[in-house]
Scaffold this motif. Structure first.
Motif, PDB file in Angstrom:
ATOM      1  N   ALA A 194       0.909  -0.960  -0.341  1.00 18.34           N
ATOM      2  CA  ALA A 194       0.285   0.264  -0.293  1.00 18.34           C
ATOM      3  C   ALA A 194       1.317   1.652  -0.276  1.00 18.34           C
ATOM      4  O   ALA A 194       0.361   2.454  -1.231  1.00 18.34           O
ATOM      5  CB  ALA A 194      -0.917   0.101   0.705  1.00 18.34           C
ATOM      6  N   ASN A 195       2.021   1.103   0.672  1.00 19.49           N
ATOM      7  CA  ASN A 195       3.331   2.868   0.773  1.00 19.49           C
ATOM      8  C   ASN A 195       3.516   2.745  -0.383  1.00 19.49           C
ATOM      9  O   ASN A 195       3.600   3.683  -1.207  1.00 19.49           O
ATOM     10  CB  ASN A 195       3.933   2.182   2.149  1.00 19.49           C
ATOM     11  CG  ASN A 195       3.715   2.547   2.960  1.00 19.49           C
ATOM     12  OD1 ASN A 195       2.167   3.405   3.786  1.00 19.49           O
ATOM     13  ND2 ASN A 195       3.379   2.035   4.452  1.00 19.49           N
ATOM     14  N   GLY A 196       4.204   1.661  -1.099  1.00 20.11           N
ATOM     15  CA  GLY A 196       4.393   1.473  -2.259  1.00 20.11           C
ATOM     16  C   GLY A 196       3.786   2.153  -3.747  1.00 20.11           C
ATOM     17  O   GLY A 196       4.490   2.735  -4.246  1.00 20.11           O
ATOM     18  N   VAL A 197       2.789   1.474  -3.138  1.00 17.48           N
ATOM     19  CA  VAL A 197       1.819   2.080  -4.582  1.00 17.48           C
ATOM     20  C   VAL A 197       2.047   4.051  -4.242  1.00 17.48           C
ATOM     21  O   VAL A 197       1.621   4.353  -4.884  1.00 17.48           O
ATOM     22  CB  VAL A 197       0.610   1.585  -4.521  1.00 17.48           C
ATOM     23  CG1 VAL A 197      -0.400   1.750  -5.080  1.00 17.48           C
ATOM     24  CG2 VAL A 197       0.760  -0.061  -5.237  1.00 17.48           C
ATOM     25  N   ASP A 198       1.335   3.909  -3.230  1.00 20.96           N
ATOM     26  CA  ASP A 198       1.097   5.540  -2.721  1.00 20.96           C
ATOM     27  C   ASP A 198       2.037   6.801  -2.860  1.00 20.96           C
ATOM     28  O   ASP A 198       1.893   7.470  -3.671  1.00 20.96           O
ATOM     29  CB  ASP A 198       0.859   5.758  -1.011  1.00 20.96           C
ATOM     30  CG  ASP A 198      -0.502   4.824  -1.054  1.00 20.96           C
ATOM     31  OD1 ASP A 198      -1.803   5.514  -1.379  1.00 20.96           O
ATOM     32  OD2 ASP A 198      -1.255   4.767  -0.125  1.00 20.96           O
ATOM     33  N   ASN A 199       3.358   5.858  -2.452  1.00 22.71           N
ATOM     34  CA  ASN A 199       4.637   6.518  -2.868  1.00 22.71           C
ATOM     35  C   ASN A 199       4.955   6.917  -4.724  1.00 22.71           C
ATOM     36  O   ASN A 199       5.210   8.053  -4.336  1.00 22.71           O
ATOM     37  CB  ASN A 199       5.520   5.640  -2.420  1.00 22.71           C
ATOM     38  CG  ASN A 199       6.043   6.216  -0.683  1.00 22.71           C
ATOM     39  OD1 ASN A 199       5.287   6.597  -0.254  1.00 22.71           O
ATOM     40  ND2 ASN A 199       6.615   4.769  -0.288  1.00 22.71           N
ATOM     41  N   PHE A 200       4.750   6.069  -5.465  1.00 17.08           N
ATOM     42  CA  PHE A 200       4.741   5.841  -6.655  1.00 17.08           C
ATOM     43  C   PHE A 200       4.114   6.885  -7.704  1.00 17.08           C
ATOM     44  O   PHE A 200       4.157   7.551  -8.009  1.00 17.08           O
ATOM     45  CB  PHE A 200       4.554   4.750  -7.324  1.00 17.08           C
ATOM     46  CG  PHE A 200       4.755   4.496  -9.114  1.00 17.08           C
ATOM     47  CD1 PHE A 200       5.513   3.972  -9.063  1.00 17.08           C
ATOM     48  CD2 PHE A 200       3.598   5.076  -9.410  1.00 17.08           C
ATOM     49  CE1 PHE A 200       6.138   3.747 -10.957  1.00 17.08           C
ATOM     50  CE2 PHE A 200       3.921   5.752 -11.203  1.00 17.08           C
ATOM     51  CZ  PHE A 200       5.136   4.419 -11.724  1.00 17.08           C
ATOM     52  N   ILE A 201       2.219   7.142  -6.590  1.00 17.45           N
ATOM     53  CA  ILE A 201       1.049   8.210  -7.243  1.00 17.45           C
ATOM     54  C   ILE A 201       1.824   9.790  -6.684  1.00 17.45           C
ATOM     55  O   ILE A 201       1.884  10.542  -7.721  1.00 17.45           O
ATOM     56  CB  ILE A 201      -0.031   7.772  -6.514  1.00 17.45           C
ATOM     57  CG1 ILE A 201      -0.476   6.523  -7.264  1.00 17.45           C
ATOM     58  CG2 ILE A 201      -0.918   9.053  -6.911  1.00 17.45           C
ATOM     59  CD1 ILE A 201      -2.006   5.690  -6.126  1.00 17.45           C
ATOM     60  N   ILE A 202       2.767   9.481  -5.605  1.00 14.48           N
ATOM     61  CA  ILE A 202       2.774  10.980  -5.577  1.00 14.48           C
ATOM     62  C   ILE A 202       4.764  11.350  -6.231  1.00 14.48           C
ATOM     63  O   ILE A 202       4.417  12.569  -6.617  1.00 14.48           O
ATOM     64  CB  ILE A 202       3.684  11.431  -3.763  1.00 14.48           C
ATOM     65  CG1 ILE A 202       2.031  10.764  -3.234  1.00 14.48           C
ATOM     66  CG2 ILE A 202       3.736  12.231  -3.612  1.00 14.48           C
ATOM     67  CD1 ILE A 202       2.308  10.445  -1.879  1.00 14.48           C
ATOM     68  N   SER A 203       5.642  10.132  -6.185  1.00 11.01           N
ATOM     69  CA  SER A 203       6.941  11.057  -6.845  1.00 11.01           C
ATOM     70  C   SER A 203       6.939  10.591  -8.207  1.00 11.01           C
ATOM     71  O   SER A 203       7.311  11.255  -8.890  1.00 11.01           O
ATOM     72  CB  SER A 203       7.841   9.244  -7.033  1.00 11.01           C
ATOM     73  OG  SER A 203       7.835   9.194  -5.474  1.00 11.01           O
ATOM     74  N   GLU A 244      -2.882   3.110 -10.746  1.00 12.81           N
ATOM     75  CA  GLU A 244      -4.284   3.538 -10.262  1.00 12.81           C
ATOM     76  C   GLU A 244      -4.861   1.815  -9.705  1.00 12.81           C
ATOM     77  O   GLU A 244      -5.618   1.982  -8.979  1.00 12.81           O
ATOM     78  CB  GLU A 244      -4.361   4.482 -10.588  1.00 12.81           C
ATOM     79  CG  GLU A 244      -3.736   5.484 -10.345  1.00 12.81           C
ATOM     80  CD  GLU A 244      -3.982   7.211 -10.862  1.00 12.81           C
ATOM     81  OE1 GLU A 244      -4.527   7.640 -12.137  1.00 12.81           O
ATOM     82  OE2 GLU A 244      -3.867   8.460 -10.830  1.00 12.81           O
ATOM     83  N   SER A 245      -4.585   1.342 -11.153  1.00 13.21           N
ATOM     84  CA  SER A 245      -6.107   0.719 -10.995  1.00 13.21           C
ATOM     85  C   SER A 245      -4.871  -0.998 -10.060  1.00 13.21           C
ATOM     86  O   SER A 245      -6.206  -1.830  -9.540  1.00 13.21           O
ATOM     87  CB  SER A 245      -5.519  -0.351 -12.330  1.00 13.21           C
ATOM     88  OG  SER A 245      -4.247  -0.453 -12.909  1.00 13.21           O
ATOM     89  N   ILE A 246      -4.152  -1.125  -9.379  1.00 12.14           N
ATOM     90  CA  ILE A 246      -3.351  -2.104  -8.994  1.00 12.14           C
ATOM     91  C   ILE A 246      -3.900  -1.454  -7.540  1.00 12.14           C
ATOM     92  O   ILE A 246      -4.444  -2.095  -6.599  1.00 12.14           O
ATOM     93  CB  ILE A 246      -1.693  -1.981  -8.822  1.00 12.14           C
ATOM     94  CG1 ILE A 246      -1.213  -2.444 -10.106  1.00 12.14           C
ATOM     95  CG2 ILE A 246      -1.509  -2.329  -7.153  1.00 12.14           C
ATOM     96  CD1 ILE A 246      -0.063  -2.244 -10.056  1.00 12.14           C
ATOM     97  N   LYS A 247      -4.454   0.287  -7.041  1.00 14.00           N
ATOM     98  CA  LYS A 247      -4.346   0.672  -6.081  1.00 14.00           C
ATOM     99  C   LYS A 247      -6.335  -0.043  -5.509  1.00 14.00           C
ATOM    100  O   LYS A 247      -6.296  -0.661  -4.563  1.00 14.00           O
ATOM    101  CB  LYS A 247      -4.025   2.060  -5.774  1.00 14.00           C
ATOM    102  CG  LYS A 247      -4.930   2.584  -4.573  1.00 14.00           C
ATOM    103  CD  LYS A 247      -4.125   4.576  -4.475  1.00 14.00           C
ATOM    104  CE  LYS A 247      -4.997   4.360  -3.244  1.00 14.00           C
ATOM    105  NZ  LYS A 247      -4.027   6.104  -2.678  1.00 14.00           N
ATOM    106  N   GLU A 248      -6.751   0.237  -6.741  1.00 14.77           N
ATOM    107  CA  GLU A 248      -8.253  -0.389  -6.997  1.00 14.77           C
ATOM    108  C   GLU A 248      -8.575  -1.493  -6.666  1.00 14.77           C
ATOM    109  O   GLU A 248      -9.105  -2.072  -5.473  1.00 14.77           O
ATOM    110  CB  GLU A 248      -9.439   0.262  -7.906  1.00 14.77           C
ATOM    111  CG  GLU A 248      -9.240   1.683  -8.161  1.00 14.77           C
ATOM    112  CD  GLU A 248      -9.264   2.156  -9.221  1.00 14.77           C
ATOM    113  OE1 GLU A 248      -9.936   1.287 -10.697  1.00 14.77           O
ATOM    114  OE2 GLU A 248      -9.644   3.836 -10.050  1.00 14.77           O
ATOM    115  N   SER A 249      -7.462  -2.513  -7.203  1.00 13.53           N
ATOM    116  CA  SER A 249      -8.029  -3.746  -6.799  1.00 13.53           C
ATOM    117  C   SER A 249      -6.793  -4.585  -7.091  1.00 13.53           C
ATOM    118  O   SER A 249      -6.293  -4.523  -8.932  1.00 13.53           O
ATOM    119  CB  SER A 249      -8.983  -4.371  -7.542  1.00 13.53           C
ATOM    120  OG  SER A 249      -8.560  -5.819  -8.164  1.00 13.53           O
TER     121      SER A 249
END
Length: 748
Positions: free
Chosen positions: A716-725, A736-741
């Motif tokens: 979860a943190n790895g996905v959020d960090n990618f979206i920010i960075s 973003e699709s990985i974050k949803e499902s």
């Protein structure tokens, strides 16, 4: 003579008689009919090829399997007839020839594999050297049609190992196939050498004329203009059709001009005489094209452009010629006049009608695409500049300018429509009024009856003999016309009354509808003209709107400058555009790169300007990457080394991922971004790292692992960090699709 000798002689006679029976039956009951049908069918398919005289003609017409399917019944007949000797007269010496006929029929219909089997059978089993040689040549032809050039070369090597001499037909066919092959691979020197040898053994006038014509074209490509001129002259000498004589005459003049063998005045008279002949009415576009080439040879660019425009305007029956005329106009605008906007429009017009199989099509289409991109960007920049100019005007001033702009566009459309009407009139053939037989009737054979005064005179004489000297009027056959005249008068009066009633009932409506139709037609003509309201709405009126247009203008100028330099190779326009961009928009994110590009242009063209751009970067943008690499070129070398290292390690990690070794892939990817934190592939590395963890987690979801076998990572943190960075990354939608499902990542 004893009885045993007599018996032996009788047996020999029976065997010989039987063999003669098989040979005669095979030849005349099967082979002869099949071969005759094949010759007729080949003539129907290939005797009138759809030739493009602006390109080198085919020595051997390529097989069109779609067209050959229309002759399916003929080819079925050939195969059926040729199969009879193979089945019922196996000892006949015509069996090999029948296999060859079957192979040819199958090749023409696109059944290449069975054709190859037929030819291979003859080569392997025949004892007739001529049949074996024919089979090898047709194998070459088949592999050439399939474009299997490695197999083509293998068969050619086998032919070169043959010790027995070839007969005349096989010599001709061998060299023709080779000439066509070398034309395919654009080795025109080798093609001309083989075609020259084929000409030595060619007897038919039609073929000799065609091969001389192609020889002229091949030599023209090699700039052997004197030899080309000689071959075009020979093509005229052997010609059997007017078209061959006409095309060879044009190209002989082209070669003669290039080799300075023809006087300028004589060639001009020749072209003018061609334009005047009624025979060449539909070839005026082709003639004007050749005149334009002659004018270019004599360095008369203005006249060349005039004749190319004539060629385009007069084109009626040959869209390919029109495309070539557009192309040459585009090339002149591109290379000589440097009018890239016109060049873009001309290339676009050419590509719309140019057949995709013409030589150099991909190169033409590529340049057309570049010019289209340029034109779109150029006109967009001009439009944005106009909007900014208009934004400073008062409503009254803006209204006056827009009224004039709209009126000007409408006048241009009306002028264009008028020109189109004039050109259509120029294309309409007017029957010549002459007391002598036109050249067209002499040369081309069948013409419209009334173009031939001699035929008209003969017809009139025959008419008088049969009917007498009767006047040209209605009902000329009738001896008593009174009844007929009364009937016609009554019918006419009745029709006139009905017409008058209709006029009285609808005259006012017709006037209104007529005016309405006329108004509607004008509106349709001007449908592409933007209304005044649309134009006013486009003009920015607020500071925010003006800034938005300025940002678009900056992006457009930057893109235009790069197109000038990298795609059009136009240094002057590139410098002007990039300097303007860098000066007017110093805070734009691409300005340092633009100045660096200017430095690169100066480095290759004008060393004296390098210092100017170097100082500009160092003083205004010292912290940028471009300023640093100019100051220390070693940085660029190091950057490339880093890029190579990252790419290599990423590819290695990806291979582990494909082999489902997700933990190894994850660790390798994690080390890349630790060792090279600012690499250009950082977003790709992080995404594959996330996917690797996802796959590993799924694989060992229900398995208890040792601590050293686990991966310490918070998805979860790895996905959020990618979206920010990496918010600007093209890969963001995947993350973003990985974050949803977590279940939507692609399976291997």
């Amino acid at each position: 003579m004893n009885k045993s000798s007599i018996v032996i002689l009788i047996l020999i006679s029976l065997v010989l008689g039987c063999q003669q029976y098989h040979d005669t039956t095979a030849k005349y009951n099967a082979y002869f009919l099949a071969n005759q049908k094949l010759e007729v069918t080949e003539d129907e398919l290939f005797s009138k090829p759809n030739d493009n005289y602006n390109d080198i003609l085919n020595i051997i017409t390529p097989i069109d399997t779609t067209q050959a399917k229309s002759k399916k019944a003929a080819f079925d007949y050939i195969i059926e007839k040729a199969s009879h000797p193979i089945q019922w007269h196996k000892s006949s010496k015509w069996v090999d020839d029948c296999y060859l006929l079957i192979g040819k029929a199958r090749m023409y219909t696109g059944d290449f594999q069975n054709a190859i089997l037929s030819f291979k059978y003859v080569f392997s089993n025949s004892e007739d050297p001529d049949a074996k040689h024919t089979a090898l040549i047709w194998l070459m032809r088949t592999f050439m049609e399939l474009k299997e050039f490695s197999n083509f070369q293998l068969i050619k090597e086998a032919i070169n190992r043959e010790k027995q001499p070839f007969n005349k037909i096989n010599i001709q066919d061998y060299h023709l196939v080779n000439a066509q092959y070398f034309k395919y691979i654009t080795d025109y020197y080798s093609a001309s050498k083989h075609l020259e040898k084929a000409l030595l053994v060619t007897d038919k006038r039609r073929l000799k004329s065609r091969y001389h014509f192609i020889m002229g074209q091949l030599l023209e490509e090699q700039e052997e203009y004197e030899k080309a001129y000689s071959h075009f002259s020979d093509a005229i000498k052997y010609q059997t059709t007017y078209e061959t004589a006409f095309q060879a005459g044009l190209l002989s003049k082209r070669s003669g001009i290039q080799s300075n063998q023809l006087e300028k005045e004589k060639t001009e008279k020749y072209f003018n005489s061609l334009l005047k002949e009624d025979t060449n009415w539909d070839e005026r576009d082709r003639i004007h094209y050749e005149i334009a080439l002659a004018k270019l040879h004599y360095q008369n660019l203005e006249k060349a452009i005039f004749h190319l425009n004539e060629s385009v305007q007069l084109s009626s029956t040959n869209p390919t010629q029109k495309a070539y005329s557009y192309l040459l106009l585009g090339k002149l605008n591109y290379d000589s006049i440097k009018n890239f906007q016109n060049a873009a429009a001309l290339y676009d017009s050419a590509i719309q009608i140019l057949p995709k199989d013409v030589r150099g099509y991909n190169k033409i289409a590529s340049r057309g695409a570049i010019l289209n991109e340029f034109a779109d960007t150029y006109y967009h920049v001009k439009h944005l500049e106009k909007l900014l100019d208009y934004s400073s005007l008062s409503e009254e001033e803006l209204g006056e300018i827009l009224d004039k702009e709209i009126e000007k566009e409408k006048q241009e459309i009306l002028k264009q429509k008028e020109n189109e009407k004039l050109n259509e009139k120029r294309k309409q053939r007017i029957a010549p009024i002459s007391t002598t037989l036109p050249k067209s009737a002499k040369t081309k054979g069948a013409q419209w009856y009334f173009y031939n005064p001699q035929a008209v005179a003969t017809g009139r004489t025959n008419f008088i003999k049969k009917w007498g000297n009767r006047p040209l009027e209605d009902n000329w056959r009738r001896s008593n016309k009174q009844l007929s005249a009364r009937t016609n008068t009554t019918r006419t009066n009745r029709n006139n009354f009905a017409n008058n009633q209709n006029l009285n009932n609808s005259q006012s409506n017709n006037n209104g509808e007529s005016n309405k139709d006329e108004s509607s037609e004008i509106e349709n003509i001007f449908a592409s003209v933007k209304s005044k309201e649309e134009r006013i709405n486009e003009v920015p009126k607020t500071p925010e709107g003006i800034e938005k247009v300025k940002k678009e203008l900056a992006d457009g100028l930057y893109k235009l400058g790069k197109i000038y330099w990298y795609k059009l190779l136009e240094s002057k326009h590139a410098i002007e555009t990039l300097e303007r961009f860098s000066t007017d928009f110093p805070k734009h994110e691409e300005t340092p790169e633009a100045i660096y590009t200017l430095h690169s242009i100066a480095d290759s063209l004008d060393q004296s300007q390098k210092g100017k751009y170097y100082s500009w970067l160092q003083e205004k943008y010292p912290e940028t990457f471009y300023a640093k690499i100019l100051k220390d070129p070693q940085i660029l070398i190091n950057e490339r080394a880093v890029e190579d290292a990252v790419t290599s390690r990423y590819n290695a990690a990806y291979r582990q991922f494909e082999e489902r070794k997700f933990k190894i892939a994850f660790e390798q990817l994690d080390s890349i971004n630790k060792d090279f934190p600012d690499n250009a592939m950082a977003d790709k590395v992080e995404l594959l790292k996330i996917l690797s963890f996802q796959k590993w987690q799924k694989k060992f979801r229900y398995v208890e692992l040792e601590p050293e076998e686990t991966i310490q990572f918070d998805l979860a943190n790895g996905v959020d960090n990618f979206i920010i960075s990496y918010s600007q990354s093209e890969l963001l939608p995947i993350v973003e699709s990985i974050k949803e499902s977590t279940n939507i990542s692609p399976e291997n």
